[in-house]
Structure formats: structure tokens, C-alpha cells
Design an enzyme around this catalytic site. Structure first.
Site, PDB file in Angstrom:
ATOM      1  N   CYS A  79     -22.748 -42.332   5.030  1.00  0.00           N
ATOM      2  CA  CYS A  79     -23.014 -43.179   3.865  1.00  0.00           C
ATOM      3  C   CYS A  79     -21.702 -43.605   3.197  1.00  0.00           C
ATOM      4  CB  CYS A  79     -23.853 -42.417   2.852  1.00  0.00           C
ATOM      5  SG  CYS A  79     -25.335 -41.712   3.561  1.00  0.00           S
ATOM      6  N   ARG A 121     -20.375 -48.175   6.873  1.00  0.00           N
ATOM      7  CA  ARG A 121     -20.632 -46.734   6.956  1.00  0.00           C
ATOM      8  C   ARG A 121     -22.121 -46.412   7.039  1.00  0.00           C
ATOM      9  NH1 ARG A 121     -15.803 -43.950   5.333  1.00  0.00           N
ATOM     10  NH2 ARG A 121     -17.002 -42.049   5.366  1.00  0.00           N
ATOM     11  N   TRP A 139     -26.907 -44.216   5.336  1.00  0.00           N
ATOM     12  CA  TRP A 139     -27.336 -43.997   6.710  1.00  0.00           C
ATOM     13  C   TRP A 139     -28.291 -42.822   6.628  1.00  0.00           C
ATOM     14  CZ3 TRP A 139     -27.354 -40.200  10.497  1.00  0.00           C
ATOM     15  CH2 TRP A 139     -27.617 -40.657  11.796  1.00  0.00           C
ATOM     16  N   ASN A 161     -23.327 -38.167   0.243  1.00  0.00           N
ATOM     17  CA  ASN A 161     -23.107 -38.329   1.678  1.00  0.00           C
ATOM     18  C   ASN A 161     -23.095 -36.928   2.276  1.00  0.00           C
ATOM     19  OD1 ASN A 161     -22.319 -39.148   4.243  1.00  0.00           O
ATOM     20  ND2 ASN A 161     -20.139 -39.165   3.713  1.00  0.00           N
ATOM     21  N   GLY A 162     -23.827 -36.714   3.360  1.00  0.00           N
ATOM     22  CA  GLY A 162     -23.844 -35.395   3.986  1.00  0.00           C
ATOM     23  C   GLY A 162     -25.258 -34.850   4.057  1.00  0.00           C
ATOM     24  N   GLU A 190     -16.589 -46.999  28.775  1.00  0.00           N
ATOM     25  CA  GLU A 190     -16.420 -47.677  27.489  1.00  0.00           C
ATOM     26  C   GLU A 190     -17.137 -49.035  27.504  1.00  0.00           C
ATOM     27  OE1 GLU A 190     -15.670 -47.204  24.560  1.00  0.00           O
ATOM     28  OE2 GLU A 190     -14.894 -49.062  23.700  1.00  0.00           O
ATOM     29  N   LYS A 206     -20.148 -50.101  24.920  1.00  0.00           N
ATOM     30  CA  LYS A 206     -20.143 -51.321  24.097  1.00  0.00           C
ATOM     31  C   LYS A 206     -21.446 -52.086  24.269  1.00  0.00           C
ATOM     32  CE  LYS A 206     -17.559 -50.590  21.875  1.00  0.00           C
ATOM     33  NZ  LYS A 206     -16.566 -49.550  21.861  1.00  0.00           N
ATOM     34  N   GLU A 208     -24.490 -50.193  22.619  1.00  0.00           N
ATOM     35  CA  GLU A 208     -24.565 -50.159  21.159  1.00  0.00           C
ATOM     36  C   GLU A 208     -24.716 -51.542  20.548  1.00  0.00           C
ATOM     37  OE1 GLU A 208     -19.790 -49.299  20.339  1.00  0.00           O
ATOM     38  OE2 GLU A 208     -21.264 -48.385  19.032  1.00  0.00           O
ATOM     39  N   HIS A 244     -23.237 -41.050  46.005  1.00  0.00           N
ATOM     40  CA  HIS A 244     -23.842 -39.738  45.773  1.00  0.00           C
ATOM     41  C   HIS A 244     -25.105 -39.857  44.925  1.00  0.00           C
ATOM     42  CE1 HIS A 244     -20.402 -37.796  47.636  1.00  0.00           C
ATOM     43  NE2 HIS A 244     -19.659 -38.681  46.981  1.00  0.00           N
ATOM     44  N   LYS A 287     -20.526 -46.485  11.093  1.00  0.00           N
ATOM     45  CA  LYS A 287     -19.161 -46.500  11.603  1.00  0.00           C
ATOM     46  C   LYS A 287     -18.582 -45.100  11.734  1.00  0.00           C
ATOM     47  CE  LYS A 287     -15.270 -48.374  12.817  1.00  0.00           C
ATOM     48  NZ  LYS A 287     -15.221 -48.795  14.227  1.00  0.00           N
TER      49      LYS A 287
END
Ligand code: M6R
Length: 628
Positions: free
Chosen positions: A2, A38, A88, A114-115, A497, A501, A504, A520, A623
Site C-alpha cells: 500500500c 504501490r 493493495w 501498510n502491512g 524474464e 513480463k 504480468e 526432456h 510495485k
């Protein structure tokens, strides 16, 4: 996760009469705009002014724009203090009622958080027993009622916060404002970020400096387990045990404009374009008068660097892929075994770590809780921790023995781009530094590695300028529902990576594989028309992998895959097997990830845009992940 903003100021006119204004509201909304990366499940604000019997507040589910519309329809009064929050969601869904601030004492006290308050259930049961009615499903509302009760007993918001935090377990940044004390905001932090902005006749609190950088560049870092009380003219810090505390002041090294889109369609687009600068800035000023490489803040003696017998890199997400790339370089240059471990797995597997271990923590935000916890665990085991971090004033560097900053500037888009290439650059600098200190390389060898690295920003610029072809390809793939990425050696983490990308941003199933692993198992996934990106090593590479990867291209193509190949200029061997080729300039093998990542970033951004998705704020993400 947050975003948190607090503000007090401009309350007292020269005649010493209170002159409230709309500035608190403006400052907090602007701070929330800059912190929205955030978390964007909801946003809210609470305001205090002299004479108010209860606080004014507004909150709305969804993005900040919903809150702004709500305020336009139902304007808020003038004020002297304000707190604001962008969420968030952890406890309770992303609804209006669960949005912060949460009010207690009949609207006379407001709290943002936040938390996670881990013991919220037992505290809630106690409050319900005492007759408190809850209006949300959040752990935060519990905190609001506890702080309000302590405030009733003490009539001192700082002391109320201090007593209350003694009852909370978990992680938290909490801000509180009370109607009775309209020129004070109190904040507390425990394993969660909070910084102070120092103004002239006004002061600020924020989850990070983006909250107030438009107003002041003078900032103060707090330590863990501290409480800060701001008024327009004072900033007072105490520790949770009530003893006086002290913050460390510093000047923010970026301008507010750096946090704006600067004419680009998205922050991500801007940040992709900033990569040449970010890499160049990360390299700048690293060589001292004697031509030796130097780090930023190091309290590790060179003898310790000489004695280490293993390196463990800890990080999450994109930062972990940067670490995985760096492993190839550091092992090759320094002949030290390098392990890379996801930070959230590290401390739970009882890792073998001791005073001969160098742990390298990589984090853009410097606040990722999983990485922070791994740092603490490593230090408890006697390891030295060196962090590679982008955000100044953040927690991880403060809790490390040494830090190497990536000077990438603020990264706002949730999908990491310039932080990734800057992290690889910084980790390479670390590799060279270790090679220098341990005597693995002669100074002229380090010089030549550094020169190769210094040539990279211009090459990245070239790749970016070739981006239109990547974009056109992405637009043609709007209906793809699965994409694979293959690479070998340093191309393998780049493949992962690229897949991250795409997942997300475009919400497409994507996986990155080591190309050698194909036969394999994963080759069974190849079907007619399946898009497969392949990162091809340089034909000049002495790893001998070029021909192996060219064979892999043929193998997937023979089974119907559409091959999208990233290859070095002039690599004629791949041409005939590629449905599309994205050319990148020649460079040494170990530097190739810095170029090969760029088309993958552009591809994911463009595909998401074509699908009408928000590339800066993808669903369900935030983020900086400040809860475990
Ligand atoms: O701030 P950090 O570098 O510690 O963040 C680590 C990851 O959360 C981050 O890289 C994440 O994977 C990105 N959203 C990927 O684009």
C-alpha cells in the site's frame, strides 16, 4: 504494497490565527497519484481541521480516479492535516468499506496501514466483546480502535500510538490523525517502509519519497520500531520503548519530473526508453583516482571479500533473474561458486551460510519483505550482506553491510524494466570489484570489461530504436494464448524474464525454459503455430552454444512452432529458421542480456496495450511487495 501519505502544515497565519486551506488535500492526492503503483485496489483520505468534531473523509474502491471523482461530487472541507492511502488488499476484498482510512471513536480518529497485523483476530474478538462494532473486514480497523482507546486514556496521540503498537504482531506502517489534534500526524513503522519529508512550515510522511518529492527533497530515514510525530514546525522521533530516537537526513537525488510520464504513453514505455541512461548512470563515478573500482557504502573489509568462499544471491521476480544472469559473470571472473535463491525460499531451507559467505541481495524497491527477511537471516548466520538497490533511503541497504546503488531513477511501472538492466550492470560491477580485490583479474582486464560495459548504453539505444518491428509483431499476436521463451547460458534467465513480463502484463500463459531442457519434456507443448521466442547467443561466443541453439530453433520449427528469434546483427545461420528476427548489436556474450531483454520488454508492453490492458498497473499486482 500500500501507499501511505501524511501531511501537516500551513496552518498558522502570521497573526497566529489558524488559516486552514485545501493544501493538505492537494498534497495527499498528489502523493497518492505518485504512490499509486504501490497498490490500486482502493484509495482514501481523511482530513483534520480546528473545530471539527469529527474528521472529514472519503474512500472509494478501485483506482485513485474513483476517489477523485467522489471528492468532486462531494467536496471535502479545508484542513490542516491529512492522511491518504492507496491499497493493495490483504484482509478483506477491494471494496469501499474495506478501503482505508478506517475510523474509530465516532469518526474522531483515522488510521491508514501498510502491512499485516497478524494477531488481528484475537484483538478483534476482544474489541467485539467490549462492544465495538466493525464496519470492515480489515485488520487495520482493529488497529484504529486500539489506537483510539489508547488515545482516550492518554490524550496524547504519540503515546497512544506507542501503547498500541505494543499490542500488534506482524508488520506495519501506521499513520493516525485525530480531530482533537488537527496539526499533528503520527506514524509508526515495524518492518514496513516510512520516510519523512522535511518542509518549511509543513512536514510530510510517505511510504517512499515519491509521496512528497514534488514539495521537498529533504528527507529523513527512520529506523525500524520508531514512532514519528510531525507538526508543521517539528519532527519528533521516539523508539517503541519510549526513548528518544533519531532519523538520518538525506537529500533525494531525483526530481519530481522523473516520476512523471514525460510525454510517453505509459511509465513502462518511458522506463524502457530510460535504460541507456540508467545503465550509464549506474556505471558513472565507479573508478577512483588510482583507477580502482569502488562501491557506494561498504563496511566490509577487503580481507573479508578475499576470504569468502561462496556467494548467495537472494532476490525475487525480475531482480532474481538479474541475479541469475550475474551468476555467470561472477563465477567466470572470480572463480567463486555463486548460488541464486528466491528470497522467500532462502531462510526456510536452513541454508548453509557462515562468515565466509557473501550474500548479495538485489531489490529495486529495497523494501521487498521476502528479501529483507532473507537479509536478516543471512546476517544472523554470520554472513556479510551486500545489497544492490535502486531506491535510496529504503530498508534493505540500511540493514546491509554494504550497498551498491543502481542509479536508474524512480521506476513507477509495476513491470520492472530499467531496474533489471541496471541491476545486471551493478552486479557486473560487483563481479569486477571482487575480481580486482581478490586478484583474479589484472587491472587492464578489468579496464577492458568496464569498456565493454560502457559501450552498452549506445547499443541499448539502438535496440530501442528498432522497437517498431517488435511492436508490429506483438500487434499481430493479439490472440496468442500461450508463448514460450528459450535460452541457454545467460539467455536462460532472459527467457524467464521475457515470460514473466508477458504473464504480468498481457495475462498470457508464458514460460521460459533452458533450451537444453526442451527435449526432456517441454517440447511436448509445441503445437502448430505456438509462438516461441529463442534468444540466440553470439555466433562469435566461445561457449559453443550458438549451434546448439540454432538446432533448438529447428527442432521447434519442425513441430510447427512460430519462431521469434533474437539474434546478433549478421547472424546469417539463424535467418532461414526464423519466422521473425529481432536483431541486436554485437557484444560480448556476458553483456548480451542487457540487449536481449529489450525486445521482450517492448513485445510484452505492446501486446498488453493491443489487448487494451493497463501496462503500468496490471491486475492483482503492486510495485513493491512489502508483505510476505
Ligand atoms: O523491488 P524488488 O526488486 O525487490 O521487487 C522484486 C519483484 O517483486 C519484482 O521484480 C517483480 O517481479 C516485478 N513486478 C517484475 O516485473
Amino acid at each position: 504494497m500500500c501507499g501511505i501519505v501524511g501531511y501537516v502544515g500551513k496552518a498558522v497565519a502570521p497573526d497566529n490565527k489558524v488559516s486552514p486551506s485545501h493544501r493538505p488535500q492537494e498534497v495527499v492526492l498528489e502523493g497518492l497519484r505518485r504512490l499509486e503503483y504501490r497498490g490500486y485496489d482502493s484509495a482514501g483520505i481523511a482530513l483534520a481541521a480546528p473545530g471539527m468534531t469529527e474528521l472529514a473523509s472519503a474512500k472509494k474502491a478501485g483506482k485513485l480516479t474513483n476517489l477523485k471523482n467522489e471528492i468532486l461530487q462531494n467536496p471535502l472541507p479545508e484542513a490542516t492535516a491529512a492522511i491518504g492511502h492507496t491499497r493493495w488488499a490483504t484482509h478483506g476484498g477491494p471494496t469501499d468499506r474495506n478501503a482505508h482510512p478506517h475510523l474509530a471513536d465516532n469518526g474522531r480518529l483515522a488510521v491508514i496501514h501498510n502491512g499485516i497485523i497478524e494477531n488481528f483476530a484475537e484483538l478483534k474478538a476482544e474489541l467485539v466483546e467490549a462492544g465495538v462494532t466493525f464496519l470492515s473486514d480489515t485488520d487495520t480497523e482493529v488497529a484504529a480502535h486500539i489506537i483510539a482507546r489508547c488515545y482516550k486514556g492518554t490524550e496524547d496521540l504519540t503515546e497512544a500510538m506507542r501503547l498500541a503498537v505494543g499490542r500488534f504482531r506482524g508488520t506495519f506502517t501506521l499513520l493516525a490523525v485525530a480531530a482533537e489534534d488537527p496539526t499533528t500526524v503520527v506514524g509508526a513503522r515495524h518492518d514496513s517502509p516510512l520516510v519523512v519529508g522535511l518542509g518549511d512550515g509543513e512536514n510530510f510522511l510517505g511510504s517512499d519519497v515519491a509521496a512528497f518529492v514534488a514539495y521537498t527533497k529533504d528527507a529523513m530515514e527512520l529506523e525500524q520500531d520508531q514512532i514519528v510525530t510531525i507538526t508543521p514546525t517539528s519532527v519528533n522521533v521516539i523508539n517503541f520503548d519510549g526513548t528518544p530516537g533519531k532519523g538520518k537526513t538525506y537529500a533525494v537525488d531525483w526530481d519530481a519530473e522523473a516520476g512523471d510520464k514525460g510525454g510517453f504513453a505509459s511509465y513502462m514505455d518511458k522506463e524502457i526508453h530510460e535504460q541507456p541512461q540508467a545503465i550509464a548512470d549506474t556505471l558513472r563515478g565507479r573508478v577512483d583516482a588510482n583507477g580502482a573500482l569502488q562501491l557506494d557504502e561498504v563496511s566490509i573489509d577487503e580481507s573479508v571479500f578475499r576470504a569468502i568462499d561462496q556467494i548467495i544471491v537472494i532476490a525475487c521476480g525480475t531482480a532474481a533473474y538479474a541475479g541469475q544472469v550475474a551468476r555467470y559473470a561472477i563465477e567466470h571472473w572470480c572463480r567463486i561458486p555463486v548460488e541464486i535463491e528466491l528470497a522467500h525460499e532462502f531462510r526456510y531451507r536452513d541454508p548453509i551460510v557462515n562468515e565466509k559467505t557473501l550474500v548479495v541481495a538485489i531489490s529495486q524497491s529495497g523494501e521487498t519483505m521476502d528479501t529483507l527477511m532473507a537479509v536478516r537471516h543471512a546476517r544472523e548466520q554470520g554472513a556479510k550482506v551486500l545489497s544492490i538497490v535502486n531506491a535510496q533511503g529504503s530498508t534493505i541497504p540500511r540493514e546491509s553491510d554494504a550497498v551498491l546503488y543502481t542509479h536508474a531513477g524512480p521506476e513507477i511501472a509495476v513491470a520492472s524494466t530499467k531496474a533489471f538492466t541496471a541491476q545486471i550492470t551493478a552486479a557486473y560491477l560487483l563481479g569486477m570489484y571482487l575480481a580486482q580485490v581478490r586478484g583474479n583479474k589484472f587491472p587492464d582486464e578489468i579496464d577492458s570489461l568496464l569498456s565493454a560495459l560502457k559501450a552498452i548504453p549506445a547499443k541499448v539505444q539502438t535496440v530501442i530504436e528498432r522497437g517498431e518491428y517488435v511492436k508490429a509483431t506483438a500487434r499481430s499476436m493479439k490472440s496468442a494464448d500461450s508463448v514460450l521463451f528459450l535460452g541457454r547460458h545467460v539467455g536462460y534467465p532472459v527467457a524467464m524474464e521475457g515470460a514473466l513480463k508477458l504473464k504480468e502484463l498481457a495475462y498470457i500463459h508464458a514460460e521460459g525454459f533452458a533450451a537444453g531442457e526442451l527435449k526432456h519434456g517441454p517440447i511436448a507443448l509445441i503445437d502448430e503455430g505456438l509462438p516461441v521466442f529463442i534468444i540466440v547467443p553470439s555466433p562469435r561466443s566461445r561457449t559453443g552454444l550458438h549451434s546448439k541453439v540454432v538446432s533448438n530453433i529447428q527442432e521447434v520449427r519442425a513441430r510447427g512452432a512460430r519462431t521469434l528469434v533474437i539474434a546478433e546483427d549478421g547472424d546469417d545461420a539463424v535467418r532461414q529458421f526464423a519466422d521473425e528476427i529481432f536483431w541486436i548489436p554485437n557484444c560480448p556474450t556476458l553483456m548480451q542480456p542487457l540487449l536481449a531483454a529489450i525486445p521482450l520488454q517492448i513485445f510484452a508492453m505492446e501486446l498488453a496495450t493491443t489487448k487494451g490492458l493497463d501496462v503500468d498497473q496490471p491486475r492483482n499486482l503492486a510495485k513493491s511487495v512489502t508483505v510476505e
